[in-house]
Design a protein around this motif. Structure first.
Motif, PDB file in Angstrom:
ATOM      1  N   LYS A   1       0.852  -1.187   0.000  1.00  0.00           N
ATOM      2  CA  LYS A   1       0.000   0.000   0.000  1.00  0.00           C
ATOM      3  C   LYS A   1       0.891   1.241   0.000  1.00  0.00           C
ATOM      4  CE  LYS A   1      -3.481  -2.810   0.393  1.00  0.00           C
ATOM      5  NZ  LYS A   1      -4.330  -3.115  -0.781  1.00  0.00           N
ATOM      6  N   LEU A   2       1.585   1.423  -1.098  1.00  0.00           N
ATOM      7  CA  LEU A   2       2.526   2.522  -1.195  1.00  0.00           C
ATOM      8  C   LEU A   2       1.997   3.587  -2.150  1.00  0.00           C
ATOM      9  CD1 LEU A   2       5.910   0.572  -1.513  1.00  0.00           C
ATOM     10  CD2 LEU A   2       4.929   1.574   0.543  1.00  0.00           C
ATOM     11  N   ASP A   3       2.287   4.823  -1.813  1.00  0.00           N
ATOM     12  CA  ASP A   3       1.938   5.942  -2.688  1.00  0.00           C
ATOM     13  C   ASP A   3       3.137   6.188  -3.600  1.00  0.00           C
ATOM     14  OD1 ASP A   3       1.278   8.301  -3.938  1.00  0.00           O
ATOM     15  OD2 ASP A   3       0.580   9.294  -2.119  1.00  0.00           O
ATOM     16  N   LEU A   4       3.133   5.521  -4.768  1.00  0.00           N
ATOM     17  CA  LEU A   4       4.273   5.653  -5.674  1.00  0.00           C
ATOM     18  C   LEU A   4       4.415   7.082  -6.192  1.00  0.00           C
ATOM     19  CD1 LEU A   4       4.067   2.309  -7.707  1.00  0.00           C
ATOM     20  CD2 LEU A   4       5.693   2.925  -5.914  1.00  0.00           C
ATOM     21  N   GLY A   5       3.291   7.813  -6.263  1.00  0.00           N
ATOM     22  CA  GLY A   5       3.372   9.204  -6.690  1.00  0.00           C
ATOM     23  C   GLY A   5       4.163  10.039  -5.695  1.00  0.00           C
ATOM     24  N   ALA A   6       3.911   9.828  -4.405  1.00  0.00           N
ATOM     25  CA  ALA A   6       4.657  10.554  -3.376  1.00  0.00           C
ATOM     26  C   ALA A   6       6.128  10.155  -3.378  1.00  0.00           C
ATOM     27  CB  ALA A   6       4.034  10.291  -2.005  1.00  0.00           C
ATOM     28  N   LEU A   7       6.387   8.865  -3.583  1.00  0.00           N
ATOM     29  CA  LEU A   7       7.774   8.417  -3.647  1.00  0.00           C
ATOM     30  C   LEU A   7       8.484   8.996  -4.868  1.00  0.00           C
ATOM     31  CD1 LEU A   7       7.428   4.656  -2.618  1.00  0.00           C
ATOM     32  CD2 LEU A   7       8.422   6.511  -1.267  1.00  0.00           C
ATOM     33  N   ARG A   8       7.740   9.121  -5.962  1.00  0.00           N
ATOM     34  CA  ARG A   8       8.325   9.710  -7.177  1.00  0.00           C
ATOM     35  C   ARG A   8       8.677  11.181  -6.934  1.00  0.00           C
ATOM     36  NH1 ARG A   8       7.462   8.381 -12.711  1.00  0.00           N
ATOM     37  NH2 ARG A   8       8.890   9.671 -13.943  1.00  0.00           N
ATOM     38  N   GLN A   9       7.816  11.897  -6.205  1.00  0.00           N
ATOM     39  CA  GLN A   9       8.101  13.288  -5.878  1.00  0.00           C
ATOM     40  C   GLN A   9       9.350  13.384  -5.012  1.00  0.00           C
ATOM     41  OE1 GLN A   9       6.810  16.167  -6.904  1.00  0.00           O
ATOM     42  NE2 GLN A   9       8.262  17.285  -5.597  1.00  0.00           N
ATOM     43  N   ARG A  10       9.428  12.500  -4.033  1.00  0.00           N
ATOM     44  CA  ARG A  10      10.613  12.472  -3.173  1.00  0.00           C
ATOM     45  C   ARG A  10      11.868  12.171  -3.981  1.00  0.00           C
ATOM     46  NH1 ARG A  10      11.379   8.025   1.634  1.00  0.00           N
ATOM     47  NH2 ARG A  10      13.646   7.913   1.556  1.00  0.00           N
ATOM     48  N   ALA A  11      11.766  11.203  -4.894  1.00  0.00           N
ATOM     49  CA  ALA A  11      12.925  10.846  -5.716  1.00  0.00           C
ATOM     50  C   ALA A  11      13.378  12.027  -6.575  1.00  0.00           C
ATOM     51  CB  ALA A  11      12.585   9.643  -6.594  1.00  0.00           C
ATOM     52  N   SER A  12      12.423  12.825  -7.016  1.00  0.00           N
ATOM     53  CA  SER A  12      12.770  13.972  -7.867  1.00  0.00           C
ATOM     54  C   SER A  12      13.545  15.030  -7.101  1.00  0.00           C
ATOM     55  CB  SER A  12      11.496  14.592  -8.459  1.00  0.00           C
ATOM     56  OG  SER A  12      10.739  15.268  -7.463  1.00  0.00           O
ATOM     57  N   GLU A  13      13.456  15.003  -5.777  1.00  0.00           N
ATOM     58  CA  GLU A  13      14.126  15.999  -4.942  1.00  0.00           C
ATOM     59  C   GLU A  13      15.463  15.504  -4.409  1.00  0.00           C
ATOM     60  OE1 GLU A  13      11.162  16.656  -1.988  1.00  0.00           O
ATOM     61  OE2 GLU A  13       9.808  17.737  -3.342  1.00  0.00           O
ATOM     62  N   GLU A  14      15.772  14.234  -4.640  1.00  0.00           N
ATOM     63  CA  GLU A  14      17.033  13.677  -4.156  1.00  0.00           C
ATOM     64  C   GLU A  14      18.186  14.089  -5.066  1.00  0.00           C
ATOM     65  OE1 GLU A  14      15.523   9.430  -2.231  1.00  0.00           O
ATOM     66  OE2 GLU A  14      16.394   9.493  -4.245  1.00  0.00           O
ATOM     67  N   PRO A  15      19.358  14.339  -4.514  1.00  0.00           N
ATOM     68  CA  PRO A  15      20.532  14.585  -5.372  1.00  0.00           C
ATOM     69  C   PRO A  15      20.937  13.292  -6.065  1.00  0.00           C
ATOM     70  CG  PRO A  15      21.189  14.445  -3.070  1.00  0.00           C
ATOM     71  CD  PRO A  15      19.682  14.421  -3.084  1.00  0.00           C
ATOM     72  N   ARG A  16      21.261  13.370  -7.333  1.00  0.00           N
ATOM     73  CA  ARG A  16      21.709  12.190  -8.082  1.00  0.00           C
ATOM     74  C   ARG A  16      23.107  11.806  -7.607  1.00  0.00           C
ATOM     75  NH1 ARG A  16      18.847  11.183 -13.109  1.00  0.00           N
ATOM     76  NH2 ARG A  16      20.536   9.729 -13.590  1.00  0.00           N
ATOM     77  N   ASP A  17      23.323  10.496  -7.431  1.00  0.00           N
ATOM     78  CA  ASP A  17      24.639  10.040  -6.999  1.00  0.00           C
ATOM     79  C   ASP A  17      25.344   9.247  -8.088  1.00  0.00           C
ATOM     80  OD1 ASP A  17      23.204   7.680  -7.024  1.00  0.00           O
ATOM     81  OD2 ASP A  17      23.824   7.019  -5.030  1.00  0.00           O
ATOM     82  N   ASP A  18      24.836   9.341  -9.332  1.00  0.00           N
ATOM     83  CA  ASP A  18      25.428   8.560 -10.421  1.00  0.00           C
ATOM     84  C   ASP A  18      26.055   9.436 -11.494  1.00  0.00           C
ATOM     85  OD1 ASP A  18      22.974   9.602 -11.233  1.00  0.00           O
ATOM     86  OD2 ASP A  18      22.489   7.886 -12.508  1.00  0.00           O
ATOM     87  N   THR A  19      26.196  10.745 -11.224  1.00  0.00           N
ATOM     88  CA  THR A  19      26.835  11.626 -12.198  1.00  0.00           C
ATOM     89  C   THR A  19      28.351  11.498 -12.086  1.00  0.00           C
ATOM     90  OG1 THR A  19      26.905  13.485 -10.645  1.00  0.00           O
ATOM     91  CG2 THR A  19      24.919  13.256 -12.008  1.00  0.00           C
ATOM     92  N   PRO A  20      29.091  11.802 -13.145  1.00  0.00           N
ATOM     93  CA  PRO A  20      30.553  11.720 -13.064  1.00  0.00           C
ATOM     94  C   PRO A  20      31.121  12.575 -11.932  1.00  0.00           C
ATOM     95  CG  PRO A  20      29.859  11.921 -15.355  1.00  0.00           C
ATOM     96  CD  PRO A  20      28.623  12.124 -14.507  1.00  0.00           C
TER      97      PRO A  20
END
Length: 227
Positions: free
Chosen positions: A167-186
């Motif tokens: 019972k997860l709100d994937l939309g809310a998790l997607r919003q959170r993911a959009s605010e995270e700093p990427r850790d896979d850039t060079p």
């Protein structure tokens, strides 16, 4: 091939043997237990993967799952990081595998998600759903992060969340993911390796599963597609 087995195979590092079992994978992707939309998405993902050259598919996998830690398929990375608690959790998981006749090779890490799915494929469905339910918050965040990166792998994580009745709100998790700093850039990868050279001790992630600040070791990518 069951749904869990299929998703595990598709999430795993794409060995050359994958293309030898293309018809079997496509047949399994048309699983009637999935909704029509999900079934089509899974078939499309499988076809698209099989249409790639092996080296291209392998490079794509490495770019997605082997750079940084946010998309690590090692589940305990997201819970314990490099803390001592992770070691005990690994021991407990190996013991659970052995108790049910599932032995690992010396190079396999027990918390590697495709490996866990292979194990759960051999367990009763209710037990498999319960296991996945307990890690659904991690799998859901991986789904959100993959979606935010426009990765086709997102659908595989979403299917696992639904299988576990999460019972997860994937939309809310997607919003959170959009605010995270990427850790896979060079730039970030260079910074992480510089920090790795001088850091002592272990740093575990927060309770919210935000990306830890150390890059993971790659699991042994040696599993083969089997019926």
């Amino acid at each position: 091939m069951s749904l869990l087995k299929l998703v595990g195979v598709l999430l795993d590092y794409p060995q050359d043997e994958l293309w030898q079992h293309g018809d079997e994978l496509l047949d399994a992707a048309a699983d009637p237990m999935l909704s029509g939309e999900r079934r089509q998405q899974l078939v499309d993902f499988t076809r698209e993967l099989l249409a790639l050259e092996p080296l291209t598919a392998q490079d794509r996998w490495l770019a997605m799952f082997d750079r940084g830690r946010a998309m690590s398929l090692l589940l305990f990375e997201h819970i314990h990081g490099e803390s001592r608690d992770r070691g005990q959790a690994m021991v407990d998981l190996i013991e659970a595998y052995r108790k049910n006749g599932f032995e690992l090779s010396a190079k396999e890490l027990p918390d590697y998600l495709p490996l866990l799915l292979e194990y759960l494929d051999r367990r009763p469905q209710a037990e498999a759903r319960d296991w996945l339910h307990h890690v659904s918050h991690i799998v859901g965040l991986l789904a959100a992060r993959a979606g935010e990166r426009n990765s086709p792998y997102a659908v595989l994580f979403e299917i696992l969340v639904e299988y576990a009745d999460g019972k997860l709100d994937l939309g809310a998790l997607r919003q959170r993911a959009s605010e995270e700093p990427r850790d896979d850039t060079p730039e970030m990868m260079d910074r992480l390796w510089e920090e790795e050279a001088v850091r002592f001790g272990a740093e575990a992630p927060g309770d919210d599963c935000s990306p830890p600040t150390r890059s993971p070791a790659r699991p042994a990518a040696t599993r083969q597609v089997q019926p």
